[in-house]
Design an enzyme around this catalytic site. Structure first.
Site, mmCIF file in Angstrom:
data_model
loop_
_atom_site.group_PDB
_atom_site.id
_atom_site.type_symbol
_atom_site.label_atom_id
_atom_site.label_comp_id
_atom_site.label_asym_id
_atom_site.label_seq_id
_atom_site.Cartn_x
_atom_site.Cartn_y
_atom_site.Cartn_z
ATOM 1 N N ASN A 14 52.389 47.577 51.132
ATOM 2 C CA ASN A 14 52.965 47.191 52.437
ATOM 3 C C ASN A 14 54.445 47.533 52.514
ATOM 4 O OD1 ASN A 14 51.103 45.733 54.429
ATOM 5 N ND2 ASN A 14 50.480 44.891 52.455
ATOM 6 N N ARG A 66 61.529 25.835 40.766
ATOM 7 C CA ARG A 66 61.384 26.486 42.070
ATOM 8 C C ARG A 66 62.658 26.417 42.921
ATOM 9 N NH1 ARG A 66 57.123 28.336 44.449
ATOM 10 N NH2 ARG A 66 55.782 27.289 42.981
ATOM 11 N N MET A 91 54.356 36.775 45.940
ATOM 12 C CA MET A 91 53.373 35.752 45.593
ATOM 13 C C MET A 91 54.033 34.450 45.138
ATOM 14 S SD MET A 91 50.756 37.152 46.587
ATOM 15 C CE MET A 91 49.678 38.576 46.716
ATOM 16 N N ASN A 108 55.495 36.997 57.066
ATOM 17 C CA ASN A 108 54.530 37.243 56.001
ATOM 18 C C ASN A 108 53.315 37.946 56.585
ATOM 19 O OD1 ASN A 108 53.382 37.011 53.344
ATOM 20 N ND2 ASN A 108 52.124 35.316 54.093
ATOM 21 N N HIS A 110 49.189 38.260 55.826
ATOM 22 C CA HIS A 110 48.110 37.583 55.100
ATOM 23 C C HIS A 110 46.806 38.303 55.421
ATOM 24 C CE1 HIS A 110 46.165 34.315 53.024
ATOM 25 N NE2 HIS A 110 45.351 34.129 54.037
ATOM 26 N N ASP A 146 50.967 29.380 54.209
ATOM 27 C CA ASP A 146 50.344 30.157 55.286
ATOM 28 C C ASP A 146 50.085 29.303 56.536
ATOM 29 O OD1 ASP A 146 50.396 32.404 53.635
ATOM 30 O OD2 ASP A 146 48.456 31.931 52.776
ATOM 31 N N GLU A 175 46.563 46.414 57.559
ATOM 32 C CA GLU A 175 47.846 45.796 57.195
ATOM 33 C C GLU A 175 49.008 46.787 57.370
ATOM 34 O OE1 GLU A 175 48.315 43.483 53.624
ATOM 35 O OE2 GLU A 175 46.162 43.213 53.380
HETATM 36 C C1 GAR Z 1 48.380 42.416 50.517
HETATM 37 O O1 GAR Z 1 47.007 42.517 50.758
HETATM 38 C C2 GAR Z 1 48.954 41.207 51.226
HETATM 39 O O2 GAR Z 1 48.391 40.972 52.497
HETATM 40 C C3 GAR Z 1 48.602 40.117 50.256
HETATM 41 O O3 GAR Z 1 48.880 40.684 49.001
HETATM 42 C C4 GAR Z 1 48.660 42.087 49.054
HETATM 43 C C5 GAR Z 1 49.876 42.797 48.530
HETATM 44 O O4 GAR Z 1 49.610 44.176 48.393
HETATM 45 N N1 GAR Z 1 49.323 38.900 50.506
HETATM 46 C C6 GAR Z 1 48.801 37.674 50.330
HETATM 47 O O5 GAR Z 1 47.690 37.483 49.886
HETATM 48 C C7 GAR Z 1 49.711 36.526 50.715
HETATM 49 N N2 GAR Z 1 48.996 35.272 50.687
HETATM 50 P P1 GAR Z 1 50.812 45.222 48.358
HETATM 51 O O6 GAR Z 1 51.738 44.793 47.215
HETATM 52 O O7 GAR Z 1 50.145 46.534 48.056
HETATM 53 O O8 GAR Z 1 51.515 45.204 49.693
#
Ligand code: GAR
Length: 194
Positions: A14, A66, A91, A108, A110, A146, A175
């Protein structure tokens, strides 16, 4: 140009879609990448960002409380004066120490409808439950998992998707298009809040 801080923990597909959109796509003349940041110095996405000429920064989160980590990460990011903080596979659940300085300006993506599924493994969830459709969601981030206001959603047909890899392939294609487009309309509509 709106300044983007893109945050990731892993692969960075992304992030790459957003970078390309600023160079030749829907974000051209609207946004620039101020920094790509990771809580994992060894995240593949960070090296990918550097290879594409982006400024990069990292601060290891492992073993850190955190609130302490989030305060330090926010302070580091503020040096880049971002208009938007764009989570792209970052994450971590964000505490108020991180959210407050950027309130209303954190996005974000999702891989599911956030009303139906929160947290990790959304594609596995869709595959395991044999959904015929899932909804990619771009939302503003608040302190819940989320739970923030939804900015855009796009359905993905999962008809005939026989493997998890195929579910992910279809979802990621959406995405990569939805995230830059949503950000572009947010910027165009003058909703930059600083
Ligand atoms: C993506 O699918 C994103 O939507 C998801 O992690 C992946 C990251 O991929 N995010 C979540 O699950 C957030 N809860 P990437 O590093 O190739 O962008």
């Amino acid at each position: 140009l709106a300044r983007l801080a893109i945050l990731l923990s892993g692969r960075g597909s992304n992030m790459l879609a957003l970078v390309r959109a600023t160079q030749t796509g829907v974000l051209k003349d609207l946004a620039e990448v101020a920094v790509v940041f990771s809580n994992r110095p060894d995240a593949p996405g960070l090296a990918l960002a550097a290879a594409h000429g982006c400024p990069v920064a990292a601060l290891p989160s492992r073993g850190r409380p955190r609130e302490t980590f989030d305060a330090e990460a926010a302070a580091l990011l503020q040096q880049y004066e971002p208009d938007f903080v764009v989570l792209a596979g970052y994450m971590r659940i964000l505490s108020s120490a991180f959210i407050q300085p950027f309130a209303g300006r954190i996005l974000n993506i999702h891989p599911a409808d956030t009303h139906q599924h929160q947290g990790l493994h959304a594609y596995e969830w869709a595959f395991d439950n044999q959904l015929t459709e899932t909804k990619i969601t771009v939302h503003l981030v608040d302190e819940g998992l989320d739970t923030g206001p939804i900015l855009a959603q796009q359905p993905v047909s999962l008809h005939g998707a026989a493997t998890l890899a195929e579910v992910e392939r279809r979802g990621l294609a959406v995405e990569h298009e939805l995230y830059p487009r949503t950000l572009a309309s947010l910027i165009k509509n003058g909703k930059m809040m600083n």
